[in-house]
Design an enzyme around this catalytic site. Structure first.
Site, PDB file in Angstrom:
ATOM      1  N   PHE A 138      41.137  45.121  46.406  1.00  0.00           N
ATOM      2  CA  PHE A 138      40.769  43.533  45.870  1.00  0.00           C
ATOM      3  C   PHE A 138      39.445  43.306  46.614  1.00  0.00           C
ATOM      4  O   PHE A 138      39.658  43.157  47.968  1.00  0.00           O
ATOM      5  CB  PHE A 138      41.761  42.713  45.852  1.00  0.00           C
ATOM      6  CG  PHE A 138      41.351  41.291  45.298  1.00  0.00           C
ATOM      7  CD1 PHE A 138      41.132  41.143  43.980  1.00  0.00           C
ATOM      8  CD2 PHE A 138      40.903  40.311  46.098  1.00  0.00           C
ATOM      9  CE1 PHE A 138      40.734  39.843  43.397  1.00  0.00           C
ATOM     10  CE2 PHE A 138      40.497  39.119  45.748  1.00  0.00           C
ATOM     11  CZ  PHE A 138      40.251  38.764  44.389  1.00  0.00           C
ATOM     12  N   ASP A 223      36.582  45.679  54.509  1.00  0.00           N
ATOM     13  CA  ASP A 223      36.998  44.412  54.313  1.00  0.00           C
ATOM     14  C   ASP A 223      38.243  43.681  54.913  1.00  0.00           C
ATOM     15  O   ASP A 223      39.296  44.152  54.714  1.00  0.00           O
ATOM     16  CB  ASP A 223      37.346  44.286  52.692  1.00  0.00           C
ATOM     17  CG  ASP A 223      37.459  42.804  51.933  1.00  0.00           C
ATOM     18  OD1 ASP A 223      38.087  41.964  52.923  1.00  0.00           O
ATOM     19  OD2 ASP A 223      37.505  42.727  50.963  1.00  0.00           O
ATOM     20  N   LYS A 252      38.931  34.131  54.846  1.00  0.00           N
ATOM     21  CA  LYS A 252      40.342  33.532  55.036  1.00  0.00           C
ATOM     22  C   LYS A 252      40.532  32.845  56.111  1.00  0.00           C
ATOM     23  O   LYS A 252      40.067  31.805  56.239  1.00  0.00           O
ATOM     24  CB  LYS A 252      41.123  34.605  54.528  1.00  0.00           C
ATOM     25  CG  LYS A 252      41.102  35.042  53.016  1.00  0.00           C
ATOM     26  CD  LYS A 252      42.510  35.654  52.361  1.00  0.00           C
ATOM     27  CE  LYS A 252      42.420  35.460  51.201  1.00  0.00           C
ATOM     28  NZ  LYS A 252      41.835  36.747  50.203  1.00  0.00           N
TER      29      LYS A 252
END
Ligand SMILES: *Cc1c(COP(=O)(O)O)cnc(C)c1O
Length: 395
Positions: A138, A223, A252
């Site tokens: 993702f 990532d 995040k």
């Protein structure tokens, strides 16, 4: 019930892109959230692995208050020193060389993709380069990030996507090798797959991919948006394997809830030049003052030590759990990013836990995900385990 009224109003004006849990949060304190009707919840989701320092950290809040009163935005046409300080701290923590601040995770991935394309175009002057990404990955919802997300379900209605993207099997070096050709400009992966169901990469896999990229002069992009910023017990999850990428995406927990992300490059991969890329807000003084404070607090409050200690405790407790309940098929993860895989979708269990005052989220379709604030203590783990046990019995 104030919540009912808010939810009704929300359904009339918000685009329905989420099936939201019926709760309206009002305020937070430490690792607890309170809803508008005053009910208290222990937070094991941290706003999807974002609020690492929890709610109400005084140093974080003071940094923001001070900056709000001074300056919140100037654009990237000028220098601002909170951005310079935040970049210096990120460079130090990651071992990377250069930073581009974005407003989100997906934008960090977009920047990483552009970096890889430009790097390859500079090298061979052609324009049909390919990227290898992973199944079940993702990387975000914008068109570029969606194109490298290995989940057809998210992509189907939005085609055509970027061309030249190939998907390899995660943790299978042969599968990656078989997709490499002279057009490959990047290999992209999460050192721990988050949304895909909490799958940590084997250190040998990361080391093998690094070696492959070095041999073929391909950029390695990690990532670290979900697994980075301390969640794995190291500042960045790739450091567990001693592997450094050419480009790293973070977001995040970087801003502890502020909209900030970044892509970091080594000097070799710092190919984007004036005119190649930009953002109006990215790296503005307000969010950077926040991120800068976050990076300071990580050191001062020994966040990594806490993640390692409480993460090990959580591991033991979830391991006992798995042994007790045969419908739990697997237990994966590290530090404070762990998951329990169930035979059936655990949505009912998460809903029952919520009624008991513990917030848990899922990943993939059958994994219960544990990504609490990084300041959580053993007693909170015990509290969560008691509620989870009752939730499993009920569901
Ligand atoms: C959340 C996430 C993204 C996307 O970040 P946004 O801020 O939602 O755009 C990308 N990659 C990973 C691994 C993520 O967990």
């Amino acid at each position: 019930m104030k919540a009912e009224a808010y939810m009704k109003r929300g359904e009339q004006v918000l685009l329905h892109t989420y099936n939201r849990t019926p709760v309206v949060f009002d305020r937070g304190e430490g690792v607890y959230l309170y809803d508008v009707d005053g009910k208290k919840y222990l937070d094991f989701a941290a706003g999807i692995a974002v609020v690492g320092l929890g709610y109400g950290n005084p140093e974080f809040e003071d940094a923001l208050k001070n900056q709000v009163e001074k300056l919140t935005h100037t654009s990237n046409l000028y220098y601002n020193f909170p951005a310079i300080e935040a970049a210096e701290k990120l460079v130090k923590a990651s071992g990377m060389d250069r930073v581009f601040f974005t407003n989100s995770g997906t934008e960090a991935i977009e920047g990483a993709i552009k970096t890889a394309r430009k790097y390859a175009a500079k090298k061979d002057k052609t324009k049909d380069h390919e990227i290898i990404a992973m199944d079940h990955s993702f990387h975000g919802r914008s068109m570029g990030s969606l194109s490298v997300t290995g989940n057809p379900h998210y992509q189907e209605d939005f085609k055509p996507l970027l061309s030249g993207i190939h998907f390899a099997e995660y943790n299978n070096l042969e599968s990656v090798v078989s997709l490499v050709n002279e057009k490959t400009c990047a290999i992209l992966l999460e050192p721990i797959q988050g949304e895909g169901g909490i799958y940590p990469a084997d250190p040998e896999f990361l080391q093998g991919v690094r070696k492959l990229c070095d041999e073929k002069d391909i950029l390695l992009i990690f990532d670290e948006i979900q697994c980075g910023m301390g969640r794995s017990g190291k500042m960045f999850a790739c450091q567990r394997a001693g592997v450094k990428p050419d480009v790293m995406a973070v977001a995040k927990a970087l801003g502890n809830g502020l909209p900030i992300g970044a892509f970091l490059t080594t000097e070799k991969a710092a190919v984007l030049a004036p005119g190649d890329h930009g953002t109006t807000y990215g790296g503005n003084p307000l969010v950077c003052a926040g991120a800068s404070a976050v990076l300071d607090i990580f050191e001062k409050e020994h966040i990594l030590e806490n993640v390692n200690r409480v993460g090990a405790y959580l591991w033991e407790k979830l391991k006992e759990f798995k042994e007790k309940y045969p419908k739990i098929r697997a237990h994966r993860g590290v530090g404070l990013i762990q998951g329990l895989e169930f035979e059936e979708a655990p949505g009912k269990i998460a809903a029952a836990a919520m009624r008991k005052g513990v917030i848990l989220i899922t990943a993939e379709h059958n994994v219960l995900r544990f990504v609490p604030p990084l300041i959580i203590k053993e007693a909170h783990v015990d509290e969560m385990i008691r509620a989870l046990e009752a939730a499993i019995e009920e569901a």
